[in-house]
Each structure stands twice: as structure tokens, then as C-alpha cells.
Design a protein around this motif. Structure first.
Motif, PDB file in Angstrom:
ATOM      1  N   ARG A 114      15.221  17.232 -10.058  1.00 49.80           N
ATOM      2  CA  ARG A 114      14.281  17.299  -8.786  1.00 49.80           C
ATOM      3  C   ARG A 114      13.180  16.223  -9.118  1.00 49.80           C
ATOM      4  N   THR A 115      13.174  15.665  -8.604  1.00 45.66           N
ATOM      5  CA  THR A 115      11.680  14.473  -8.174  1.00 45.66           C
ATOM      6  C   THR A 115      11.113  14.535  -6.831  1.00 45.66           C
ATOM      7  N   ASP A 116       9.665  13.701  -6.687  1.00 38.36           N
ATOM      8  CA  ASP A 116       9.317  13.952  -5.694  1.00 38.36           C
ATOM      9  C   ASP A 116       9.420  14.591  -4.097  1.00 38.36           C
ATOM     10  N   GLY A 117      11.113  15.650  -3.591  1.00 38.61           N
ATOM     11  CA  GLY A 117      11.180  15.481  -1.923  1.00 38.61           C
ATOM     12  C   GLY A 117      12.838  15.542  -2.240  1.00 38.61           C
ATOM     13  N   GLY A 142      11.708   9.301   2.585  1.00 31.83           N
ATOM     14  CA  GLY A 142      11.792   8.984   1.420  1.00 31.83           C
ATOM     15  C   GLY A 142      12.762   7.666   1.312  1.00 31.83           C
ATOM     16  N   THR A 188      10.728   4.131  -2.577  1.00 30.23           N
ATOM     17  CA  THR A 188      10.112   6.108  -3.527  1.00 30.23           C
ATOM     18  C   THR A 188      11.373   6.118  -3.991  1.00 30.23           C
ATOM     19  N   ARG A 247      11.022   5.316  -7.347  1.00 31.42           N
ATOM     20  CA  ARG A 247      10.342   6.456  -8.569  1.00 31.42           C
ATOM     21  C   ARG A 247      11.621   7.727  -8.317  1.00 31.42           C
ATOM     22  N   ASP A 248      12.496   8.114  -8.121  1.00 36.81           N
ATOM     23  CA  ASP A 248      13.582   8.662  -8.202  1.00 36.81           C
ATOM     24  C   ASP A 248      14.193   8.664  -9.019  1.00 36.81           C
ATOM     25  N   ALA A 255      12.162   8.949 -12.610  1.00 41.66           N
ATOM     26  CA  ALA A 255      11.604  10.396 -12.075  1.00 41.66           C
ATOM     27  C   ALA A 255      12.830  11.129 -13.074  1.00 41.66           C
TER      28      ALA A 255
END
Length: 307
Positions: free
Chosen positions: A35-38, A95, A100, A103-104, A107
Motif C-alpha cells: 500500500r502506498t499513498d492512494g 495519481g 506521484t 513516490r509509489d 514507498a
């Protein structure tokens, strides 16, 4: 790089013909949904040693990297995500800008305890890879970039005039209705027109990816990848203004696709760029010439030169 690992990978490719997508990942491969941000990113992990992260593009999933993973797992920790909205990763509505998505990947690296890694990318994966290296300049040690330009960089504006990239603006509810149930027909267009030899991408490979892109919301997410290019161009110009990447970069073009021109574009964002061309390949380098690609990538990552 252990030579026996490379030879094993090349034997797997030869034994499976050109249908590399159905070549299994090496024994011991595990998967995690991180799980990442979104988003939830589906990741394959195999091997031990310094990390290498491999990022796919449109028309593929992380499955494209199986031959390279086999070659590198003997002395590397190989990390192969499916990008947000693709493959077995989740399909959020937003995203899809590459900043973005980078960033996945950061993460994912955090979750796996990876401080820094080598990076191998293709197509849209190049765009995510640049955003990763530009945002986390101490986390990417080397970068292999394959056969696709970066939005907003170098020859990008000329690329937008090329009729072969009409699909960059092909999206919307009616388009999705047209493609629904006809994913194989849609993908065939890319495999046929962007390859040096369409027969090199066989039925098993085509059917495999058609099934992946026929999954619920998969094509909607893929269209969103292209819709984000205008924002990606703005972000990339801002990244480039912060200075060029100092890491070594190998820029590989297919002979019948970007060829040496890819390295010219990458030099706008990196100082240490080695150009290379895969003979007999169009855009789909890992599908069309997997053995040559695996040998070239492994040689360069191991030695920093092409031999």
C-alpha cells in the motif's frame, strides 16, 4: 553479475521461443501487495544482493522482465512492480502523473527496506524512472532507460507531431466503450506498428497482455497514464531545472525505433549517458530481442561499460 545466471536466463528465453511473457519468474519469487499513498502496488521480489528495480510501460506489465530477472537474481534483489493502474496493482481514479507514481516506487522500496537501487525501465516506466531519480537523487545508483522519450524534454514537442502517437489523446467514455471487449485488437495495433517484426511478438504474449488489459478498469487507467503527460512535461522541466542527474545512464533504443536518438534526449537530463542500439528491434525490445537485451543490460550494470 554471475555468468551462469545470464546463461540460464538466455536458455529460458531460447526454450520458450519469443513468447517471453509466459517464461516464469525464477524459483523463489514471492509477491507482495504494498500500500502506498492512494494505491496498492503488486510487486514481485526474487534474489539476494544489491537491489535492482524494473519498471514496465504500456502494453506490458511487470511480466515483461522475467528473462532479465532470471539473469540477475543470482546476485541481486530483483524488484518488479506493476505500475499504478496496470497489471495486478490497484486502479485508483487519480495519481497517474509520473511524479506521484515515482513516490509509489519509493514507498515500495521503503517497505522492502531498500535504501538505493539500480533502475531498469521501458516506455512509461522511463517517465516514472526519471521522476524517481530526480526526486530521490541518492536512491538510484544506475539507470537503464529503454526506447521512449520523456515528456517536456528534448524532442518531445516533435514527438507529439508524429502520427504514430495519436493514442496520447485517445481517451474518454466513448473510447473506452469502443475498446471494451476488443483489448486484443487495440494492443495489436501497437505490437504491429511499433515493432521491427510483428511476428516476434507471438500469440501467447499478445493473449497474455490482452487478458491483463481486459481486467476491470485496466484500460481506463491506461488512458489516464497518457492523459497525465501534459502535467508530466511541466514536472520534468522543473526537475531538469534542479540540475542533471549525475548517475551513469545506459540509453537503449531499438534499431527500428528510437535508436541513438534516445541518448540525445536523455542527455538533456543526465551528464553520464552511454548510448546503445539493439539490432533487429523496434520499440518492444524485451519481446523482440530478449536475449540481446538481457546480455547488454547485465554487461553494462556489472561493468559500467558495453564490453
Amino acid at each position: 553479475m554471475k555468468m551462469q545466471g545470464i546463461l540460464l536466463a538466455l536458455a529460458l528465453v531460447a526454450g520458450a521461443g519469443l513468447a517471453h511473457a509466459i517464461v516464469p519468474f525464477p524459483n523463489g519469487t514471492r509477491t507482495e501487495d504494498i500500500r502506498t499513498d492512494g494505491a496498492v502496488i503488486h510487486v514481485r521480489i526474487v534474489g539476494h544482493g544489491p537491489a535492482v528495480v524494473m519498471l514496465h510501460g504500456f502494453g506490458d506489465t511487470g511480466d515483461m522482465w522475467a528473462p532479465l530477472a532470471a539473469a540477475m537474481a543470482g546476485d541481486h534483489t530483483v524488484v518488479v512492480p506493476d505500475l499504478r493502474g496496470m497489471g495486478l496493482s490497484s486502479h485508483p481514479e487519480g495519481g497517474y502523473d509520473k511524479k506521484t507514481q515515482a513516490r509509489d516506487i519509493a514507498a515500495v522500496m521503503d517497505k522492502l527496506g531498500i535504501a538505493h537501487a539500480e533502475l531498469v525501465t521501458h516506455d512509461i516506466g522511463n517517465m516514472v524512472g526519471y521522476a524517481l531519480a530526480a526526486q530521490y537523487r541518492d536512491r538510484v545508483t544506475k539507470w537503464v532507460v529503454m526506447d521512449a522519450p520523456l515528456p517536456g524534454i528534448g524532442s518531445w514537442e516533435r514527438q507529439l507531431l508524429n502520427p504514430l502517437v495519436w493514442h496520447f489523446n485517445f481517451r474518454g467514455p466513448d473510447v473506452e466503450r469502443l475498446v471494451s471487449g476488443r483489448e486484443r485488437i487495440y494492443l495489436d495495433r501497437f505490437y504491429n506498428e511499433l515493432s521491427a517484426n510483428p511476428k516476434a511478438i507471438d500469440e501467447a504474449t499478445r493473449n497474455h497482455y490482452a487478458k491483463m488489459y481486459a481486467r476491470p478498469h485496466a484500460m481506463h487507467s491506461a488512458f489516464n497514464q497518457f492523459a497525465a503527460f501534459s502535467q508530466d512535461a511541466v514536472d520534468n522541466v522543473a526537475f531538469a531545472a534542479q540540475g542533471k542527474l549525475a548517475i551513469p545512464v545506459l540509453a537503449i533504443g531499438g534499431e527500428k525505433s528510437y535508436g541513438l536518438a534516445l541518448a540525445d534526449d536523455v542527455r538533456f537530463v543526465a551528464t553520464d549517458v552511454t548510448p546503445a542500439v539493439i539490432p533487429g528491434a523496434g520499440h518492444w525490445i524485451m519481446e523482440e530481442q530478449p536475449a540481446a537485451a538481457v546480455k547488454l543490460i547485465c554487461t553494462w550494470l556489472a561493468s559500467g561499460s558495453l564490453g
